[in-house]
Design a protein around this motif. Structure first.
Motif, PDB file in Angstrom:
ATOM      1  N   GLU A 197       9.214   0.626   3.045  1.00 23.55           N
ATOM      2  CA  GLU A 197       9.123   0.584   1.577  1.00 23.55           C
ATOM      3  C   GLU A 197       9.456   1.946   0.970  1.00 23.55           C
ATOM      4  O   GLU A 197      10.191   2.046  -0.014  1.00 23.55           O
ATOM      5  CB  GLU A 197       7.709   0.154   1.156  1.00 23.55           C
ATOM      6  CG  GLU A 197       7.408  -1.312   1.454  1.00 23.55           C
ATOM      7  CD  GLU A 197       5.924  -1.668   1.387  1.00 23.55           C
ATOM      8  OE1 GLU A 197       5.597  -2.834   1.633  1.00 23.55           O
ATOM      9  OE2 GLU A 197       5.091  -0.782   1.106  1.00 23.55           O
ATOM     10  N   VAL A 201       0.039   5.223   1.802  1.00 25.79           N
ATOM     11  CA  VAL A 201      -0.407   3.882   1.389  1.00 25.79           C
ATOM     12  C   VAL A 201      -0.731   3.122   2.670  1.00 25.79           C
ATOM     13  O   VAL A 201       0.144   2.939   3.511  1.00 25.79           O
ATOM     14  CB  VAL A 201       0.720   3.138   0.625  1.00 25.79           C
ATOM     15  CG1 VAL A 201       0.289   1.712   0.289  1.00 25.79           C
ATOM     16  CG2 VAL A 201       1.117   3.887  -0.645  1.00 25.79           C
ATOM     17  N   GLY A 244      -5.279   2.500  -0.735  1.00 24.79           N
ATOM     18  CA  GLY A 244      -5.545   1.375   0.177  1.00 24.79           C
ATOM     19  C   GLY A 244      -6.242   0.262  -0.577  1.00 24.79           C
ATOM     20  O   GLY A 244      -6.903   0.519  -1.582  1.00 24.79           O
ATOM     21  N   PRO A 245      -6.100  -0.966  -0.094  1.00 27.12           N
ATOM     22  CA  PRO A 245      -6.690  -2.104  -0.800  1.00 27.12           C
ATOM     23  C   PRO A 245      -8.192  -1.923  -0.986  1.00 27.12           C
ATOM     24  O   PRO A 245      -8.851  -1.349  -0.123  1.00 27.12           O
ATOM     25  CB  PRO A 245      -6.434  -3.279   0.144  1.00 27.12           C
ATOM     26  CG  PRO A 245      -5.464  -2.806   1.151  1.00 27.12           C
ATOM     27  CD  PRO A 245      -5.520  -1.323   1.198  1.00 27.12           C
ATOM     28  N   LEU A 258       5.304  -1.273   7.664  1.00 28.57           N
ATOM     29  CA  LEU A 258       6.169  -1.677   6.554  1.00 28.57           C
ATOM     30  C   LEU A 258       6.175  -0.638   5.427  1.00 28.57           C
ATOM     31  O   LEU A 258       7.157  -0.502   4.697  1.00 28.57           O
ATOM     32  CB  LEU A 258       5.652  -3.025   6.012  1.00 28.57           C
ATOM     33  CG  LEU A 258       6.659  -4.042   5.542  1.00 28.57           C
ATOM     34  CD1 LEU A 258       7.802  -4.236   6.515  1.00 28.57           C
ATOM     35  CD2 LEU A 258       5.963  -5.361   5.280  1.00 28.57           C
ATOM     36  N   THR A 259       5.072   0.084   5.301  1.00 27.26           N
ATOM     37  CA  THR A 259       5.002   1.105   4.241  1.00 27.26           C
ATOM     38  C   THR A 259       6.093   2.162   4.435  1.00 27.26           C
ATOM     39  O   THR A 259       6.570   2.739   3.461  1.00 27.26           O
ATOM     40  CB  THR A 259       3.626   1.802   4.271  1.00 27.26           C
ATOM     41  OG1 THR A 259       3.334   2.144   5.622  1.00 27.26           O
ATOM     42  CG2 THR A 259       2.547   0.908   3.718  1.00 27.26           C
ATOM     43  N   ASN A 292      -1.315  -4.605  -8.017  1.00 27.40           N
ATOM     44  CA  ASN A 292      -1.213  -3.957  -6.701  1.00 27.40           C
ATOM     45  C   ASN A 292       0.245  -3.607  -6.377  1.00 27.40           C
ATOM     46  O   ASN A 292       0.562  -2.473  -6.008  1.00 27.40           O
ATOM     47  CB  ASN A 292      -1.794  -4.879  -5.622  1.00 27.40           C
ATOM     48  CG  ASN A 292      -1.489  -4.366  -4.222  1.00 27.40           C
ATOM     49  OD1 ASN A 292      -1.948  -3.297  -3.835  1.00 27.40           O
ATOM     50  ND2 ASN A 292      -0.684  -5.089  -3.480  1.00 27.40           N
ATOM     51  N   ARG A 330      -3.862   0.258   4.706  1.00 24.95           N
ATOM     52  CA  ARG A 330      -5.197  -0.334   4.754  1.00 24.95           C
ATOM     53  C   ARG A 330      -6.183   0.728   5.214  1.00 24.95           C
ATOM     54  O   ARG A 330      -5.813   1.695   5.887  1.00 24.95           O
ATOM     55  CB  ARG A 330      -5.241  -1.498   5.763  1.00 24.95           C
ATOM     56  CG  ARG A 330      -4.575  -2.763   5.304  1.00 24.95           C
ATOM     57  CD  ARG A 330      -4.659  -3.857   6.359  1.00 24.95           C
ATOM     58  NE  ARG A 330      -3.966  -3.522   7.579  1.00 24.95           N
ATOM     59  CZ  ARG A 330      -4.555  -3.223   8.727  1.00 24.95           C
ATOM     60  NH1 ARG A 330      -5.876  -3.230   8.831  1.00 24.95           N
ATOM     61  NH2 ARG A 330      -3.846  -2.921   9.802  1.00 24.95           N
ATOM     62  N   LYS A 389       7.128  -4.995  -5.859  1.00 27.55           N
ATOM     63  CA  LYS A 389       6.768  -3.811  -5.062  1.00 27.55           C
ATOM     64  C   LYS A 389       7.974  -2.936  -4.766  1.00 27.55           C
ATOM     65  O   LYS A 389       7.839  -1.748  -4.496  1.00 27.55           O
ATOM     66  CB  LYS A 389       6.117  -4.270  -3.748  1.00 27.55           C
ATOM     67  CG  LYS A 389       5.559  -3.126  -2.942  1.00 27.55           C
ATOM     68  CD  LYS A 389       4.799  -3.604  -1.752  1.00 27.55           C
ATOM     69  CE  LYS A 389       3.389  -4.031  -2.113  1.00 27.55           C
ATOM     70  NZ  LYS A 389       2.612  -4.464  -0.975  1.00 27.55           N
ATOM     71  N   PRO A 428      -6.469  -0.624  -5.162  1.00 29.78           N
ATOM     72  CA  PRO A 428      -6.170  -1.833  -5.931  1.00 29.78           C
ATOM     73  C   PRO A 428      -6.793  -3.073  -5.282  1.00 29.78           C
ATOM     74  O   PRO A 428      -6.871  -3.143  -4.054  1.00 29.78           O
ATOM     75  CB  PRO A 428      -4.634  -1.917  -5.872  1.00 29.78           C
ATOM     76  CG  PRO A 428      -4.232  -1.120  -4.671  1.00 29.78           C
ATOM     77  CD  PRO A 428      -5.317  -0.106  -4.397  1.00 29.78           C
ATOM     78  N   GLY A 461      -1.915  -6.293   4.024  1.00 32.33           N
ATOM     79  CA  GLY A 461      -1.201  -5.900   5.230  1.00 32.33           C
ATOM     80  C   GLY A 461       0.212  -6.459   5.264  1.00 32.33           C
ATOM     81  O   GLY A 461       0.590  -7.313   4.447  1.00 32.33           O
ATOM     82  N   GLY A 462       0.951  -5.945   6.240  1.00 32.59           N
ATOM     83  CA  GLY A 462       2.365  -6.258   6.321  1.00 32.59           C
ATOM     84  C   GLY A 462       2.658  -7.721   6.622  1.00 32.59           C
ATOM     85  O   GLY A 462       3.643  -8.267   6.142  1.00 32.59           O
ATOM     86  N   LYS A 490      -4.948   3.986  10.889  1.00 32.80           N
ATOM     87  CA  LYS A 490      -4.038   4.541   9.860  1.00 32.80           C
ATOM     88  C   LYS A 490      -4.397   5.997   9.577  1.00 32.80           C
ATOM     89  O   LYS A 490      -3.659   6.716   8.933  1.00 32.80           O
ATOM     90  CB  LYS A 490      -4.122   3.733   8.563  1.00 32.80           C
ATOM     91  CG  LYS A 490      -3.893   2.241   8.723  1.00 32.80           C
ATOM     92  CD  LYS A 490      -2.454   1.924   9.003  1.00 32.80           C
ATOM     93  CE  LYS A 490      -2.258   0.404   9.066  1.00 32.80           C
ATOM     94  NZ  LYS A 490      -0.885   0.047   9.373  1.00 32.80           N
TER      95      LYS A 490
HETATM   96  N1  UDP Z   1      -0.429  -2.440   0.757  1.00 35.42           N
HETATM   97  C1  UDP Z   1      -0.698  -2.867  -0.513  1.00 35.42           C
HETATM   98  N2  UDP Z   1      -1.696  -2.249  -1.196  1.00 35.42           N
HETATM   99  C2  UDP Z   1      -2.411  -1.227  -0.689  1.00 35.42           C
HETATM  100  C3  UDP Z   1      -2.119  -0.791   0.634  1.00 35.42           C
HETATM  101  C4  UDP Z   1      -1.129  -1.436   1.335  1.00 35.42           C
HETATM  102  O1  UDP Z   1      -0.038  -3.783  -1.021  1.00 35.42           O
HETATM  103  O2  UDP Z   1      -3.296  -0.711  -1.357  1.00 35.42           O
HETATM  104  C5  UDP Z   1       0.684  -3.086   1.484  1.00 35.42           C
HETATM  105  C6  UDP Z   1       1.840  -2.147   1.786  1.00 35.42           C
HETATM  106  O3  UDP Z   1       2.629  -1.960   0.632  1.00 35.42           O
HETATM  107  C7  UDP Z   1       2.550  -2.887   2.918  1.00 35.42           C
HETATM  108  C8  UDP Z   1       1.389  -3.556   3.645  1.00 35.42           C
HETATM  109  O4  UDP Z   1       0.273  -3.557   2.749  1.00 35.42           O
HETATM  110  O5  UDP Z   1       3.417  -3.862   2.394  1.00 35.42           O
HETATM  111  C9  UDP Z   1       0.991  -2.770   4.887  1.00 35.42           C
HETATM  112  O6  UDP Z   1       1.870  -3.098   5.909  1.00 35.42           O
HETATM  113  P1  UDP Z   1       2.043  -2.173   7.189  1.00 35.42           P
HETATM  114  O7  UDP Z   1       3.024  -2.874   8.068  1.00 35.42           O
HETATM  115  O8  UDP Z   1       2.396  -0.795   6.772  1.00 35.42           O
HETATM  116  O9  UDP Z   1       0.623  -2.103   7.859  1.00 35.42           O
HETATM  117  P2  UDP Z   1      -0.462  -3.227   8.270  1.00 35.42           P
HETATM  118  O10 UDP Z   1      -1.462  -3.224   7.179  1.00 35.42           O
HETATM  119  O11 UDP Z   1       0.269  -4.524   8.390  1.00 35.42           O
HETATM  120  O12 UDP Z   1      -1.032  -2.736   9.546  1.00 35.42           O
END
Ligand code: UDP
Length: 432
Positions: free
Chosen positions: A342, A235, A266-267, A338-339, A313, A237, A187, A305, A14-15, A242
């Motif tokens: 990015e 991309v 997603g993770p 944050l996505t 990742n 979670r 990233k 990932p 997450g962000g 989402k």
């Molecule tokens: N992210 C990641 N791998 C994934 C999915 C998401 O590293 O498989 C990262 C994404 O690149 C971003 C963060 O998780 O940096 C998600 O931040 P965001 O603010 O969009 O949402 P949050 O998860 O904090 O609600």
């Protein structure tokens, strides 16, 4: 030199974890920045996930009952005790998100000067958010500095939606700090076409042939190559807000060019300790994908990932965002997203919902496209289809939008700005 601690409830995912990582890399001669991750507690994280949804205005479960409340306070006490074995009460502390908030009065009692940075919330505050803020306010110790990602997310305590009035009514200093990205990380750094292609092939996507030995740190569900076809990417979670399932449905029900692919990344569901919903949401997306007719299913790819392999990742997210013809963020609610930043940094056209902090990143028609109603599948499909069609036709319209997006992020959304704003925050705490 002052010491500042950033405290949150998960080392990765997450962000927030992303942002804290960047803040802790800051090379500030005045402050040494350190990190403390609170202990894992799956039962408590069920409770805090309910709070998370409620702060987004979603009536998902009740406020904590007295047993849950007591358990949360015990969790806070145990973590404060542990924290103070490494920290000095003279240090400054920034707590992040609701999970850590009950630590605030305990730390304040120990003489620690602190801020609470809340990364979530909704602009559409309602009775659920009002009741939730009412509950959380009991943990706002005297003088606690409150930090939000956007003015729209500052809680309107009396539910009147008037920001100026809301700020005035807070007995606490309120600061706005928009999240940012670090352009120098794996990233976000530039990748060559070859690096993108190799990364996606290693993950079981990309150009022919599909890698026979998949990298074990990435689980991929895929039945075809992306080749050189247009690719739509989200991309996120695996969180209901989402709306990965909604993106899939939008893709499946639309008449997007028949060569387009959808990649949902997603993770891996076990990756994020404080998010108990991921496995269920992912399973639902897999089920829905399985039900698609084969011609559509073959063009829908799921990539997970494992976040403990931070390198793979980061590289995979980077490569996917760069490979995307269009990046979608169809969140039903969103603290910041944050996505989105990015993808904008990578000059991608982004189609996103006008929710939470997303409108503070995208200017509709200039740096991306915003859809007023995140549940409007037809509207999303039309916008995405338009971008894909124009990009394929090389009209240049969306390439310009991507360049505008990149310039905006370069100007306002990199970690230099966020680090500077944190230095101001630390100064404010020191003076308190
Ligand atoms: N992210 C990641 N791998 C994934 C999915 C998401 O590293 O498989 C990262 C994404 O690149 C971003 C963060 O998780 O940096 C998600 O931040 P965001 O603010 O969009 O949402 P949050 O998860 O904090 O609600």
């Amino acid at each position: 030199m002052g010491v500042v601690w950033h405290v949150n409830s998960t080392a990765r995912g997450g962000g927030v974890a992303e942002i804290i990582g960047a803040l802790c890399q800051a090379d500030d001669p005045r402050y040494r920045t350190r990190r403390f991750v609170t202990s894992e507690d799956p039962a408590l994280f069920e409770v805090t996930k309910r709070i998370h949804h409620r702060l987004h205005g979603v009536p998902a479960g009740e406020l904590p009952d007295s047993a849950e409340h007591d358990a949360w306070c015990r969790y806070a006490r145990a973590n404060v005790k542990e924290f103070l074995t490494s920290a000095d009460p003279k240090d400054l502390v920034v707590l992040h998100d609701p999970q850590t908030l009950p630590m605030a009065p305990l730390l304040a009692e120990a003489g620690v000067r602190l801020a609470w940075r809340c990364h979530i919330g909704t602009a559409g505050q309602n009775a659920v958010t009002a009741a939730t803020w009412d509950y959380l306010r009991q943990f706002w110790s005297e003088g606690l500095v409150l930090v939000f990602s956007s003015p729209a997310l500052v809680p309107a305590l009396d539910h009147d939606h008037d920001l100026a009035l809301a700020l005035e009514k807070h007995d606490h200093p309120v600061r706005i700090i928009r999240p940012s990205i670090d352009p120098g990380t794996l990233k976000n750094r530039p990748l060559s076409d070859d690096e993108v292609s190799k990364t996606l092939t290693d993950a079981g996507l990309g150009t022919r042939p599909i890698s026979p030995a998949l990298d074990s740190s990435v689980v991929t569900v895929s039945e075809s190559d992306l080749g050189t076809d247009p690719v739509i990417v989200q991309v996120s979670r695996w969180d209901p807000l989402k709306d990965m399932a909604g993106v899939l449905e939008m893709f499946a029900s639309s008449d997007l060019p028949s060569r387009a692919h959808l990649v949902l990344c997603g993770p891996s569901p076990q990756s994020i300790s404080d998010d108990p919903e991921a496995a269920g949401v992912y399973a639902e997306v897999v089920r829905r994908r399985d039900r698609l007719v084969s011609a559509v299913r073959r063009r829908v790819h799921l990539v997970c990932p494992a976040l403990d392999d931070t390198r793979t990742n980061a590289l995979l997210v980077n490569a996917l965002q760069r490979r995307a013809t269009v990046v979608v963020q169809k969140s039903l609610e969103e603290g910041f997203g944050l996505t989105v930043t990015e993808a904008m940094w990578k000059a991608r056209p982004v189609v996103a919902a006008r929710v939470g902090g997303i409108p503070s990143q995208i200017e509709h028609g200039v740096t991306g496209l915003l859809l007023d109603d995140p549940r409007d599948l037809d509207g999303f499909a039309a916008a995405v289809g338009d971008v894909v069609g124009e990009v394929v036709a090389h009209s240049g319209q969306y390439a310009q939008m991507g360049r505008n997006a990149h310039e905006f992020v370069d100007r306002e959304m990199t970690s230099h700005r966020e680090i500077r704003e944190h230095t101001d925050l630390y100064r404010l705490l020191e003076g308190s």
